[in-house]
Design a protein around this motif. Structure first.
Motif, PDB file in Angstrom:
ATOM      1  N   GLN A 100     -20.443 -18.649  22.864  1.00 41.75           N
ATOM      2  CA  GLN A 100     -20.733 -18.508  21.442  1.00 41.75           C
ATOM      3  C   GLN A 100     -19.661 -19.228  20.640  1.00 41.75           C
ATOM      4  O   GLN A 100     -18.472 -18.875  20.735  1.00 41.75           O
ATOM      5  CB  GLN A 100     -20.825 -17.043  21.026  1.00 41.75           C
ATOM      6  CG  GLN A 100     -21.305 -16.856  19.602  1.00 41.75           C
ATOM      7  CD  GLN A 100     -21.693 -15.422  19.305  1.00 41.75           C
ATOM      8  OE1 GLN A 100     -21.289 -14.490  19.995  1.00 41.75           O
ATOM      9  NE2 GLN A 100     -22.505 -15.244  18.283  1.00 41.75           N
TER      10      GLN A 100
ATOM     11  N   GLU B 139     -25.364 -18.723  23.349  1.00 42.10           N
ATOM     12  CA  GLU B 139     -26.285 -19.561  24.107  1.00 42.10           C
ATOM     13  C   GLU B 139     -25.998 -19.481  25.595  1.00 42.10           C
ATOM     14  O   GLU B 139     -24.871 -19.274  26.032  1.00 42.10           O
ATOM     15  CB  GLU B 139     -26.215 -21.021  23.643  1.00 42.10           C
ATOM     16  CG  GLU B 139     -24.889 -21.715  23.882  1.00 42.10           C
ATOM     17  CD  GLU B 139     -24.958 -23.203  23.542  1.00 42.10           C
ATOM     18  OE1 GLU B 139     -26.046 -23.723  23.227  1.00 42.10           O
ATOM     19  OE2 GLU B 139     -23.902 -23.858  23.607  1.00 42.10           O
TER      20      GLU B 139
ATOM     21  N   ALA C 247     -27.975 -24.934  31.426  1.00 42.06           N
ATOM     22  CA  ALA C 247     -28.439 -25.474  30.155  1.00 42.06           C
ATOM     23  C   ALA C 247     -28.376 -26.993  30.224  1.00 42.06           C
ATOM     24  O   ALA C 247     -27.489 -27.558  30.882  1.00 42.06           O
ATOM     25  CB  ALA C 247     -27.566 -24.957  29.020  1.00 42.06           C
TER      26      ALA C 247
ATOM     27  N   GLU D  42     -25.252 -18.981  17.270  1.00 41.18           N
ATOM     28  CA  GLU D  42     -25.812 -17.967  18.137  1.00 41.18           C
ATOM     29  C   GLU D  42     -25.230 -18.113  19.538  1.00 41.18           C
ATOM     30  O   GLU D  42     -24.830 -19.197  19.955  1.00 41.18           O
ATOM     31  CB  GLU D  42     -27.337 -18.137  18.217  1.00 41.18           C
ATOM     32  CG  GLU D  42     -28.061 -18.009  16.892  1.00 41.18           C
ATOM     33  CD  GLU D  42     -28.476 -16.580  16.637  1.00 41.18           C
ATOM     34  OE1 GLU D  42     -28.371 -16.144  15.482  1.00 41.18           O
ATOM     35  OE2 GLU D  42     -28.876 -15.894  17.594  1.00 41.18           O
TER      36      GLU D  42
END
Length: 123
Positions: A39, A46, A61, A44
């Motif tokens: 963060q 993630e 990711a 936000e």
């Protein structure tokens, strides 16, 4: 639930590397999927990476794929995040988390969280 403690954060120049560690308490560590989230200020939380119970499956990711590697040592009750080729946009508080249910990138699936460790990447 497990208790989680992260370590290894710090200040590094762009292009550098850091390895985060997350030590878990309890005897059932191998029954949890483990994830890393981050963060950044004003943003936000993630998803970063997740690893399955045995370590046989990993997911990342898109923003960190090819640069970060998640691994675990069930004998040491520890999960790691090796971060290479760091960028200023990787600056964030990094959290490890444990899920007893699924291998997931959704933070809502994780019931245990560490306190976080700060990673700062300077340009």
């Amino acid at each position: 639930q497990v208790q989680l403690v992260e370590s290894g954060g710090g200040l590094v120049q762009a292009g550098g590397s850091l390895r985060l560690s997350c030590a878990a308490s309890g005897r059932t560590f191998s029954s949890y999927a483990m994830g890393w989230f981050r963060q950044a200020p004003g943003k936000e939380r993630e998803f970063v990476a997740v690893i399955s119970w045995s370590g046989g499956r990993t997911y990342y990711a898109e923003s960190v794929k090819g640069r970060f590697t998640i691994s675990r040592d069930n004998a040491k009750n520890t999960v790691y995040l090796q971060m290479n080729s760091l960028k200023p946009e990787d600056t964030a508080v990094y959290y490890c988390a444990a899920s007893s249910a699924v291998v997931s990138g959704d933070g809502e699936d994780f019931g245990s969280w560490g306190q976080g460790t700060q990673v700062t990447v300077s340009s």
